[in-house]
Design a protein around this motif. Sequence first.
Motif, short mmCIF file in Angstrom:
data_model
loop_
_atom_site.label_atom_id
_atom_site.label_comp_id
_atom_site.label_asym_id
_atom_site.label_seq_id
_atom_site.Cartn_x
_atom_site.Cartn_y
_atom_site.Cartn_z
N UNK A 32 42.16 38.78 38.16
CA UNK A 32 40.86 39.23 37.63
C UNK A 32 40.53 38.56 36.31
N UNK B 250 36.73 36.51 48.38
CA UNK B 250 37.10 35.09 48.26
C UNK B 250 38.35 34.78 49.09
N UNK C 58 37.26 34.38 52.55
CA UNK C 58 36.48 33.16 52.74
C UNK C 58 37.40 31.94 52.80
N UNK D 139 38.96 46.71 40.58
CA UNK D 139 39.62 45.67 39.78
C UNK D 139 40.99 46.13 39.30
N UNK E 255 27.89 35.46 50.13
CA UNK E 255 28.62 36.06 49.02
C UNK E 255 29.62 35.02 48.53
N UNK E 256 30.43 34.53 49.45
CA UNK E 256 31.30 33.39 49.19
C UNK E 256 31.38 32.66 50.52
N UNK F 216 33.18 46.77 42.11
CA UNK F 216 34.41 46.20 42.63
C UNK F 216 35.63 47.02 42.19
N UNK G 68 41.67 34.26 37.36
CA UNK G 68 41.49 33.65 38.67
C UNK G 68 40.06 33.64 39.18
N UNK G 69 39.26 34.62 38.73
CA UNK G 69 37.88 34.72 39.23
C UNK G 69 37.85 35.03 40.71
N UNK G 70 38.70 35.99 41.14
CA UNK G 70 38.97 36.16 42.57
C UNK G 70 38.68 37.57 43.11
N UNK G 71 37.41 37.95 43.28
CA UNK G 71 37.13 39.19 44.03
C UNK G 71 37.66 39.09 45.46
#
Lengths: 393, 143
Positions: free
Chosen positions: A135, A144, A147, A120, A198-199, A118, A138-141
Amino acid sequence: MRDVYIIGTGIHPWTGFSEKVFADFAAVAVDGALKDANIEWKKIQAIMAGIFIYGGNAGHLSGQYLESIFGETGIPVVNVYNACATGSASIRMAYNSIAAGETDTALAFGADVSPKGFLTAKSDNAVQDRDVIRWKMGGLPNPIYWALECRKRMAKYGTTEEDLALVKVLMSEYGSKNPHARFKKTYSLEEVLKSAYVCDPLRLYEICPVSTGAAAVIVTADKDLISKADKAVKINATTMGSAIYGDPTIRISALSCPAVAEAPMLSESYSASQQAYKKSGIGPEDIDVLELPDNSSWHYLVYLETCGFCKEGEADKMLRDGMTKIGGKLPVNPSGGFSSHGEALSAQALWQVIECANQLRGRCGERQVQGAKVAMAQTYGLMGNSGTTIMTI
Amino acid sequence: MDKMANKVARIPNLVDWSTGEVRLMSAKCNSCGTYFFPKEHYQHRPGCTREGVEDVLLAKKGKLASYTVQYYPCPAPFKTEQKITPYGIGLVEFEDEKIQVTGIITNTDLKTLKLGMEMETTILEMYTNEEKQQVVTWAFQAV
């Protein structure tokens, strides 16, 4: 303002990760463009370079680095970054320099070797760079974000999982016919629908990865060079847009968005495309072939609406009715799109322009849109970047 | 709120529990009315004088405007001691503030997620730091 034409294009085919340096890829693309234009390096009077952000000093000054490989001639070299719309910025600068009479012939290029995995955060300062927050906390690749918008769309307009999968089916069919594409396997609807989430609602085959690639475009107003070119392509407009206040899209790297829409979704691309329509006098109804940024299947649908090819919520019907196929009313991404290539940040917008130019020059073989006379390349990049290029032959 | 003792946000100025409730730290522009999150990320209305920006806390509760379930671990620098994948991400709308905010969904059966459902702001424990503090992020849970 003078008319500006594309006379030469070159691509290093999109691939996975590589140990080679980005300039090797760039050189392949530039050699290809010079050969296609049938001109010598010394004819280039300006370089507008998309920078390679992971390349350190060489990457940030990619134009100088490239110039040193081909031979330094003292010409203006400008390096530019607009995220995934970097290529749009480079060709726009080349166009403007020529149209204004500053130079006659210029090179726009971008080359990118994506790091593994990824992309980042690139700083550690959470106050000035919210990417750090998304990052670390948020946990947000990236997927997301797509999605979250895709689920909103499904609830609002009835987009189905089959619609999302159908985009991949089409893109894989076209990508399999494109020698520049990285992914050449074709997929059935069932295969796409069986691929892992994936999401959700987005599946593995419905999002694009990062890739390595390079693209170069030579543009000119030199009548002699235009007449000698193998079908010069006129640039009718090449524009960039930024976002508009009140755009409800949750933008990549952001942690919030407006709850009340006061502007169109993906307003940066609305801005760029509207400028291009106005400047060129060419509207969505005139476009014979369209390259749009299908970072995910959601993008494929929403971009048709953002850029005015149909009303909001009508893109799914266009897709289902086959209007976006090669042979349909508006062929979309005959290249196979980002889905078949992956993102090579600074190069991808130029690659889209090149696909359009190749379509207009009748060079696309099995994926050729017959009789294409007007083409549009549309891209976008994070934090409110977008570019539109409209071309004719 | 004793259970919040010995907890520290991984990055400051995003989530607050000093009032006894977990709330997101926002800023409001009193000239153009826009709320910002993170509070330093200004996004003023064009033409705004940008005067009178004040720190505010967002409401405790909002409505789920969108969500997804992430099936792959979030790469570094994201870090949790416990395995949280698959994890939910919500986009929660705070109606009065006219803003939607992303956050990890915790303490909630992901199969019960529905657009429009009521959510409240909470925290998610990520890991223990060298000072033996629980490092947390903001999160949302079903009410």
